[in-house]
Write an enzyme that holds these catalytic residues in place. Structure first.
Site, short mmCIF file in Angstrom:
data_model
loop_
_atom_site.label_atom_id
_atom_site.label_comp_id
_atom_site.label_asym_id
_atom_site.label_seq_id
_atom_site.Cartn_x
_atom_site.Cartn_y
_atom_site.Cartn_z
N TYR A 1 53.52 84.55 59.71
CA TYR A 1 52.53 85.63 59.55
C TYR A 1 53.22 86.99 59.72
O TYR A 1 53.96 87.20 60.69
CB TYR A 1 51.42 85.52 60.58
CG TYR A 1 50.55 84.27 60.49
CD1 TYR A 1 50.61 83.41 59.39
CD2 TYR A 1 49.65 83.97 61.51
CE1 TYR A 1 49.80 82.27 59.32
CE2 TYR A 1 48.84 82.84 61.45
CZ TYR A 1 48.92 81.99 60.35
OH TYR A 1 48.12 80.87 60.29
N TYR B 1 38.14 83.98 69.20
CA TYR B 1 38.55 82.96 70.17
C TYR B 1 38.71 83.58 71.56
O TYR B 1 38.11 83.11 72.54
CB TYR B 1 39.87 82.29 69.74
CG TYR B 1 40.55 81.52 70.86
CD1 TYR B 1 39.97 80.35 71.37
CD2 TYR B 1 41.74 81.97 71.43
CE1 TYR B 1 40.57 79.65 72.41
CE2 TYR B 1 42.34 81.27 72.47
CZ TYR B 1 41.75 80.11 72.96
OH TYR B 1 42.34 79.43 73.99
N THR C 1 42.85 81.22 79.08
CA THR C 1 44.03 81.59 78.30
C THR C 1 44.48 83.01 78.62
O THR C 1 43.66 83.86 79.02
CB THR C 1 43.71 81.49 76.79
OG1 THR C 1 44.77 82.06 76.05
CG2 THR C 1 42.43 82.24 76.44
N ASP C 2 45.77 83.28 78.37
CA ASP C 2 46.27 84.65 78.55
C ASP C 2 45.71 85.60 77.49
O ASP C 2 45.79 86.82 77.63
CB ASP C 2 47.82 84.68 78.54
CG ASP C 2 48.44 84.16 77.25
OD1 ASP C 2 47.71 83.73 76.34
OD2 ASP C 2 49.69 84.20 77.14
N GLU C 3 45.14 85.03 76.41
CA GLU C 3 44.67 85.89 75.32
C GLU C 3 43.51 86.79 75.73
O GLU C 3 43.20 87.77 75.06
CB GLU C 3 44.28 85.04 74.10
CG GLU C 3 45.44 84.21 73.59
CD GLU C 3 45.31 83.75 72.15
OE1 GLU C 3 44.38 84.19 71.46
OE2 GLU C 3 46.15 82.95 71.73
N ASP D 1 28.94 65.98 74.01
CA ASP D 1 29.15 67.39 73.66
C ASP D 1 28.77 68.27 74.85
O ASP D 1 27.66 68.14 75.38
CB ASP D 1 28.25 67.69 72.45
CG ASP D 1 28.57 69.01 71.80
OD1 ASP D 1 28.85 69.98 72.52
OD2 ASP D 1 28.54 69.07 70.56
N ARG E 1 47.90 87.46 60.23
CA ARG E 1 46.61 87.11 60.84
C ARG E 1 45.84 88.41 61.11
O ARG E 1 46.44 89.38 61.60
CB ARG E 1 46.89 86.37 62.14
CG ARG E 1 45.69 86.06 62.98
CD ARG E 1 46.10 85.38 64.30
NE ARG E 1 46.34 83.96 64.14
CZ ARG E 1 46.83 83.17 65.11
NH1 ARG E 1 47.12 83.67 66.29
NH2 ARG E 1 47.01 81.89 64.90
N LYS F 1 36.58 83.00 75.09
CA LYS F 1 37.18 82.53 76.35
C LYS F 1 36.93 83.57 77.46
O LYS F 1 36.65 83.21 78.61
CB LYS F 1 38.68 82.28 76.18
CG LYS F 1 39.05 81.13 75.26
CD LYS F 1 38.61 79.76 75.77
CE LYS F 1 39.40 79.28 76.96
NZ LYS F 1 39.02 77.88 77.33
#
Ligand code: NAD
Ligand code: DAU
Length: 363
Positions: free
Chosen positions: A223, A166, A141-143, A70, A297, A170
């Protein structure tokens, strides 16, 4: 297995975290096959998303070692760095599903923020006084850039504006990576990629979920109105970009990776239905009858679109296949590997599915 003489002859020892997951398994396969002189150590906790079946074709390769562990373990991670004396790290391990982050945000902070900081810290200690030639490459990530309107693209200069637990986790991890670069001189690289698709994708994510549901004639949950836009990239093109950035990227830099391939969710699902009708010998339009609009969402980002011109210009990367080709190959893989899909859809997946989607249907 691996003996100590072979270890000495290896050019580099690379730690890949999260290698039993979707993207990680493609990266491990690429590195194990392409670089026989590298020793690839895959560290994965084997959460619900990790699956050693994804790597059965390279499991016995002489330059590959799997370690179950982990990234948040403060004792174990420094010991691992001591044992293997890593030359580089490619860090993919994460909690990766936005919907799960909405129901259990703390798990995302634990793994994505603390786990990343724990790895950074272990690298900093292990590489003290010998940073030259080392590389700590964080896959993001692009988020982190938030949500676009109808126009424009995310560039490496776009300010961070994460909106889900999330993406916030990130973004926080990215900030820690840069902090270790500026504060301790850790040789870091970051890339921010758009939505991946391809084989071995866990069926909680849109494309494999729809393929699986079409197979069983189950509703396809869209969604909201299905007007949200994602920029889809073939997973092996992401793995190829990771290879190039790891070897040729400039330390301290960020690279955006994307396919210039924007689709509204509803158009994408309709396209998948067409392909599945053809492949399953169904009448045209049959699978599309499964499309079901459900509750949106929470905080659903409207549009992601990546400008990857820096990576194309500076490092010469570009996507290798069209979306049409990639989707055909993806559907073929799932139909040819129904056992993989059936094994993955165990009790845990069924419980997750019931919880996520019965709540959406109720409202
Ligand atoms: P995934 O969920 O399929 O795989 C994640 C892997 O990490 C699993 O094998 C899991 O067992 C492992 N893992 C989770 N927690 C761990 C822990 N505490 N310690 C060790 N291992 C742990 O994810 P993915 O879609 O392959 O994404 C990989 C990375 O790429 C993530 O960092 C994600 O944020 C990023 N990313 C994904 C996409 C995408 O479209 N899937 C796009 C851009 C960036
Ligand atoms: O953009 C990169 C990100 O792409 C990665 O960082 C994430 O790890 C990855 O999961 C992915 O996030 P998304 O939220 O975009 O992917 P997902 O497959 O969950 O959803 C894609 C779109 O489809 C999104 O607009 C939500 C919608 N959707 C999703 C599911 C699961 C539906 O309409 N119905 C669904 O059942």
């Amino acid at each position: 297995m691996y003996d100590s003489i072979q270890l000495l002859t290896m050019e580099k020892t690379i730690l890949i975290t999260g290698g039993a997951g979707f993207i990680g398994s493609h990266v491990v396969r690429l590195f194990v096959n392409k670089y026989p002189d590298y020793h690839i150590v895959n560290l994965d906790a084997l959460t619900y998303a990790g699956n050693l079946e994804n790597l059965k074709d390279v499991a016995d390769a002489p330059n590959y070692t799997f370690v179950k562990g982990d990234i948040t373990d403060e004792e174990f991670i420094p010991q691992l760095f001591e044992k293997y004396d890593f030359d580089g790290v490619i860090h993919l391990a994460a909690e990766s599903h936005v919907d799960r982050s909405i129901s259990d945000p703390l798990a995302f902070i634990r793994t994505n923020v603390f786990g990343t900081a724990n790895l950074l810290n272990a690298a900093k200690e292990a590489w003290k006084g010998k940073m030259e030639g080392k590389r700590f490459y964080h896959i993001s990530t692009d988020e982190v850039y938030g949500s676009l309107g109808k126009e424009g693209y995310f560039t490496e200069e776009t300010p961070y504006d994460p909106r889900s637990p999330y993406s916030a986790s990130k973004a926080s991890a990215d900030h820690f990576v840069r902090a270790y670069y500026h504060t301790y001189g850790l040789p870091v690289l970051i890339s921010n990629c758009s939505n991946n698709y391809g084989s071995h994708h866990f069926p909680e994510k849109l494309i494999p979920l729809c393929i699986n549901n079409i197979r069983y004639n189950r509703p396809l949950p869209v969604y909201g109105k299905g007007e949200n836009v994602r920029d889809w990239l073939w997973v092996d093109d992401h793995a190829a970009a990771i290879d190039i950035i790891f070897h040729q990227g400039k330390i301290g830099e960020t690279y955006n990776i994307g396919g210039h391939n924007e689709w509204t969710n509803i158009r994408l699902i309709e396209k998948l239905c067409e392909i599945m009708d053809r492949k399953l010998g169904r009448e045209s339009g049959e699978s599309a009858k499964l499309i079901t609009f459900v509750k949106d969402r929470a905080g659903h980002d409207l549009r992601y679109a990546i400008d990857s011109s820096k990576l194309q210009r500076e490092l010469g990367w570009q996507p290798s296949i069209t979306f049409e080709e990639g989707l055909e190959k993806t559907v073929d893989w799932y139909l040819e590997n129904q056992e993989w899909l059936d094994n993955v859809i165990n009790g845990d997946y069924q419980n997750y599915y019931e919880k996520q989607y019965s709540e959406r249907e109720k409202s």
